[in-house]
Design a protein around this motif. Structure first.
Motif, PDB file in Angstrom:
ATOM      1  N   SER A  82       0.820  -1.220   0.000  1.00 41.46           N
ATOM      2  CA  SER A  82       0.000   0.000   0.000  1.00 41.46           C
ATOM      3  C   SER A  82       0.847   1.260   0.000  1.00 41.46           C
ATOM      4  N   GLU A  83       2.134   1.119   0.345  1.00 37.95           N
ATOM      5  CA  GLU A  83       3.037   2.272   0.377  1.00 37.95           C
ATOM      6  C   GLU A  83       4.043   2.218  -0.766  1.00 37.95           C
ATOM      7  N   THR A  84       3.670   1.577  -1.863  1.00 36.90           N
ATOM      8  CA  THR A  84       4.567   1.495  -3.022  1.00 36.90           C
ATOM      9  C   THR A  84       3.941   2.183  -4.226  1.00 36.90           C
ATOM     10  N   ILE A  85       4.762   2.432  -5.236  1.00 35.87           N
ATOM     11  CA  ILE A  85       4.302   3.037  -6.487  1.00 35.87           C
ATOM     12  C   ILE A  85       4.692   2.110  -7.634  1.00 35.87           C
ATOM     13  N   PRO A  86       3.735   1.721  -8.483  1.00 39.56           N
ATOM     14  CA  PRO A  86       4.088   0.835  -9.604  1.00 39.56           C
ATOM     15  C   PRO A  86       4.953   1.549 -10.632  1.00 39.56           C
ATOM     16  N   MET A  87       5.995   0.864 -11.092  1.00 39.75           N
ATOM     17  CA  MET A  87       6.849   1.368 -12.163  1.00 39.75           C
ATOM     18  C   MET A  87       6.770   0.368 -13.309  1.00 39.75           C
ATOM     19  N   TYR A  88       6.155   0.786 -14.426  1.00 39.69           N
ATOM     20  CA  TYR A  88       5.892  -0.129 -15.529  1.00 39.69           C
ATOM     21  C   TYR A  88       7.064  -0.252 -16.501  1.00 39.69           C
ATOM     22  N   GLY A  89       8.034   0.604 -16.355  1.00 42.64           N
ATOM     23  CA  GLY A  89       9.168   0.525 -17.265  1.00 42.64           C
ATOM     24  C   GLY A  89      10.169   1.619 -16.970  1.00 42.64           C
ATOM     25  N   ARG A  90      11.121   1.744 -17.882  1.00 44.58           N
ATOM     26  CA  ARG A  90      12.131   2.794 -17.789  1.00 44.58           C
ATOM     27  C   ARG A  90      11.712   3.971 -18.658  1.00 44.58           C
ATOM     28  N   MET A  91      11.966   5.165 -18.191  1.00 46.46           N
ATOM     29  CA  MET A  91      11.792   6.358 -19.007  1.00 46.46           C
ATOM     30  C   MET A  91      13.194   6.877 -19.323  1.00 46.46           C
ATOM     31  N   ILE A  92      13.550   6.811 -20.603  1.00 52.69           N
ATOM     32  CA  ILE A  92      14.888   7.213 -21.031  1.00 52.69           C
ATOM     33  C   ILE A  92      14.861   8.676 -21.453  1.00 52.69           C
ATOM     34  N   HIS A  93      15.668   9.488 -20.792  1.00 53.05           N
ATOM     35  CA  HIS A  93      15.700  10.925 -21.056  1.00 53.05           C
ATOM     36  C   HIS A  93      16.911  11.282 -21.916  1.00 53.05           C
ATOM     37  N   LEU A 107       8.877  -0.348 -21.712  1.00 53.71           N
ATOM     38  CA  LEU A 107       8.192  -1.190 -20.746  1.00 53.71           C
ATOM     39  C   LEU A 107       9.107  -2.317 -20.271  1.00 53.71           C
ATOM     40  N   TYR A 108       8.971  -2.677 -19.003  1.00 51.63           N
ATOM     41  CA  TYR A 108       9.761  -3.766 -18.460  1.00 51.63           C
ATOM     42  C   TYR A 108       9.363  -5.110 -19.048  1.00 51.63           C
ATOM     43  N   ASP A 109       8.056  -5.262 -19.312  1.00 53.05           N
ATOM     44  CA  ASP A 109       7.564  -6.593 -19.602  1.00 53.05           C
ATOM     45  C   ASP A 109       6.405  -6.540 -20.575  1.00 53.05           C
ATOM     46  N   VAL A 110       6.398  -7.426 -21.559  1.00 57.67           N
ATOM     47  CA  VAL A 110       5.356  -7.453 -22.575  1.00 57.67           C
ATOM     48  C   VAL A 110       4.010  -7.870 -21.987  1.00 57.67           C
ATOM     49  N   HIS A 111       4.039  -8.521 -20.824  1.00 62.07           N
ATOM     50  CA  HIS A 111       2.803  -8.979 -20.193  1.00 62.07           C
ATOM     51  C   HIS A 111       2.256  -7.978 -19.179  1.00 62.07           C
ATOM     52  N   GLY A 112       2.862  -6.811 -19.080  1.00 61.57           N
ATOM     53  CA  GLY A 112       2.347  -5.771 -18.201  1.00 61.57           C
ATOM     54  C   GLY A 112       2.799  -5.856 -16.761  1.00 61.57           C
ATOM     55  N   ARG A 113       3.719  -6.755 -16.450  1.00 65.28           N
ATOM     56  CA  ARG A 113       4.201  -6.859 -15.076  1.00 65.28           C
ATOM     57  C   ARG A 113       5.094  -5.655 -14.752  1.00 65.28           C
ATOM     58  N   PHE A 114       5.176  -5.313 -13.480  1.00 68.28           N
ATOM     59  CA  PHE A 114       5.866  -4.075 -13.112  1.00 68.28           C
ATOM     60  C   PHE A 114       6.636  -4.235 -11.804  1.00 68.28           C
ATOM     61  N   ARG A 239       7.027  15.790 -10.828  1.00 64.41           N
ATOM     62  CA  ARG A 239       7.659  16.615 -11.860  1.00 64.41           C
ATOM     63  C   ARG A 239       7.940  15.848 -13.147  1.00 64.41           C
ATOM     64  N   THR A 240       7.866  14.539 -13.079  1.00 65.87           N
ATOM     65  CA  THR A 240       7.967  13.698 -14.266  1.00 65.87           C
ATOM     66  C   THR A 240       7.160  12.445 -13.968  1.00 65.87           C
ATOM     67  N   SER A 241       7.051  11.524 -14.886  1.00 72.55           N
ATOM     68  CA  SER A 241       6.164  10.377 -14.716  1.00 72.55           C
ATOM     69  C   SER A 241       6.426   9.619 -13.413  1.00 72.55           C
ATOM     70  N   PRO A 242       5.387   9.399 -12.603  1.00 76.86           N
ATOM     71  CA  PRO A 242       5.566   8.654 -11.354  1.00 76.86           C
ATOM     72  C   PRO A 242       5.611   7.145 -11.545  1.00 76.86           C
ATOM     73  N   ASN A 243       5.335   6.676 -12.744  1.00 73.48           N
ATOM     74  CA  ASN A 243       5.218   5.228 -12.972  1.00 73.48           C
ATOM     75  C   ASN A 243       6.348   4.654 -13.809  1.00 73.48           C
ATOM     76  N   HIS A 244       7.498   5.309 -13.733  1.00 68.16           N
ATOM     77  CA  HIS A 244       8.692   4.818 -14.424  1.00 68.16           C
ATOM     78  C   HIS A 244       9.912   4.956 -13.517  1.00 68.16           C
ATOM     79  N   LEU A 245      10.902   4.135 -13.785  1.00 66.22           N
ATOM     80  CA  LEU A 245      12.242   4.369 -13.267  1.00 66.22           C
ATOM     81  C   LEU A 245      12.929   5.230 -14.324  1.00 66.22           C
TER      82      LEU A 245
END
Length: 512
Positions: A82-93, A107-114, A239-245
């Protein structure tokens, strides 16, 4: 002790996430558990972490989640997640040829895992809260392990003053008996040091020529709004996407950012020691350096804060440790960083440590709760876990290339695309990317390495075969035309043109 009809007495050294989870596992089996921690209560904001950083966000993946799932602590996993944030992939800047800032989601995974971004401090706090409620667990902070006899099963602790100003007082030392000691006390483990006096342990420690420094990107609602920017993927107060590393890759350095629930990003700057030395000598060059190497990163932090954090936050080394065995007889075993400290580039350090706990207790559960049973369990644990620990250690180091260079390599991305296509469209092929196997499964690390190597060989043979077949066909066609033209007295294009055309077509796939 336990053989005489008493409960198994377990000492756990280190109250970090690995030690806390090990204590939960032991307590749920009815053992008498005492947890000793050198520092003060880790739930206290004033307690200084061992690496002197304010906060470290971590990537929690399936292995760590599965270890908590099997802890027997109702509600623990739900409380942590409950205190985590899903990261679905890498955001390359980066920036394009026009100098405009770019963002590319991978995306990390073709099946949507994060992966899940988790605050180490909050994770630790939640586990300690669960431990504190158990009647057969004692938490003892400010205790330093000064000695251990694994044959007599005795340990000695020095009680540290809770007030740093009280350093003149004579320190008290206590002696504690135990049946089994679990060393979860980090890379510079005191348990490992004392265990080495009793077991012939092969030990390898190395530092890579890379240092790291922590930075923080503030929330979008920060008072520094006028001097701090956002990116096009910013939302929900981040300030940038919360769902990426987030990764700003460079030739031999890297800047990454992991989201926090308070809408900040905990960031890490990795670079060779020579780069740090140069910036330390000329701190006025820091902002320009960041703008050149990591476009847009300095604007997210703010120029003033960038300078301040670089000067105030420590510049720390990265250590890698391998050792074998991980145990002594029936009385001692090391887990987590104490057994296999690794560089952080695969995000598996904590996950591997938590998995250690699950695997260890699977072996303990499979044998009698006697000294002889524990000796066998620890032996089989070491036999299984050492090759896995060494493998993930190597994978973590190799993944540095993937993070700062591979994310821009067309060959790497091509292989990832092929493997993901086969995994998604032809599941019977058994293909999966190495990253998916490591992060989204509980397959042994050593098995992952073996399977991925087989996949690599199959892909190479397939790619070579796909090239050879048309080349052989072209040669056969050319030979047939040559024989025909010879009889007719006409000429045909030289076969080299065919090869050049084929090479050009292959090169065009990779943009070269």
């Amino acid at each position: 002790m336990a053989e005489a009809g008493n409960k198994t007495k377990c000492l756990i050294i280190g109250a970090g996430p690995v030690g806390a989870l090990a204590a939960l596992y032991a307590a749920k089996r009815g053992w008498d558990v005492e947890v000793y921690e050198l520092r003060g209560d880790l739930r206290d904001a004033s307690t200084t972490p061992l690496n002197f950083t304010k906060s470290i966000n971590l990537a929690l993946s399936e292995r760590g989640i599965n270890a908590m799932r099997h802890s027997g602590s109702d509600g623990l996993l739900e409380a942590v997640l409950s205190e985590t944030i899903p990261m679905y992939g890498r955001m390359i800047h980066g920036e394009d040829s026009k100098g405009d800032l770019t963002e590319e989601s991978q995306l990390y995974d073709v099946h949507g895992r994060f992966q899940r971004a988790v605050d180490r401090g909050e994770l630790n706090k939640t586990m300690l809260d669960y431990l504190e409620d158990l009647p057969n667990v004692e938490l003892r902070f400010h205790h330093k392990l000064t000695g251990a006899d694994f044959r007599k099963r005795k340990a000695w602790f020095e009680i540290q003053p809770s007030d740093s100003r009280d350093h003149q007082r004579r320190l008290q030392e206590i002696e504690v008996d135990f049946d089994i000691m679990l060393g979860c006390d980090g890379a510079h483990s005191a348990v490992r040091y004392h265990m080495m006096k009793f077991v012939r342990m092969n030990y390898e420690q190395s530092y890579i020529d890379t240092l790291w420094c922590e930075f923080t990107i503030p929330p979008a609602s920060s008072e520094e709004e006028s001097t701090v920017s956002t990116t096009s993927s910013a939302k929900d107060g981040f300030r940038t996407s919360p769902n990426h590393l987030h990764i700003w890759p460079s030739s031999d350095k890297m800047f990454i950012g992991i989201p926090s629930t308070d809408k900040t990003f905990t960031c890490t700057f990795f670079a060779p020691s020579s780069t740090f030395a140069s910036l330390e000598q000329h701190p006025e060059d820091l902002e320009q350096f960041f703008q050149q190497q990591f476009p847009g990163a300095a604007d997210l932090i703010g120029p003033a804060e960038l300078q301040k954090q670089f000067e105030q936050n420590p510049h720390l080394p990265l250590i890698s440790i391998k050792c074998s065995p991980h145990h002594y007889s029936s009385s001692g075993v090391i887990l987590g960083d104490a057994a296999h400290a690794m560089v952080p580039f695969y995000g598996q350090g904590m996950n591997a440590g938590l998995e250690d706990v699950r695997v260890l207790f699977e072996h303990l559960d499979a044998h009698p709760a006697t000294a002889a049973g524990r000796a066998t369990a620890l032996e089989t644990y070491t036999t299984e876990r050492v090759p896995d620990a060494h493998t993930v250690n190597d994978l973590a180091y190799a993944n540095y290339w993937e993070m700062h260079a591979g994310v821009r390599s067309r060959l790497y991305l091509f292989r990832k695309t092929v493997e993901e296509f086969l995994s998604d469209k032809v599941p019977a092929s058994g293909f999966e990317t190495q990253y998916s196997r490591v992060s989204f499964s509980n397959q042994r690390y050593s098995e992952v390495a073996e399977v991925v190597e087989r996949q690599r060989k199959i892909l190479i043979r397939g790619m070579v075969g796909s090239l050879i077949v048309p080349v052989v066909g072209c040669i056969a066609w050319w030979a047939s035309r040559w024989q025909t033209s010879g009889r007719r007295g006409s000429s045909v294009p030289f076969a080299g043109g065919v090869f050049r055309s084929l090479g050009d077509r292959i090169a065009s796939v990779f943009g070269r």
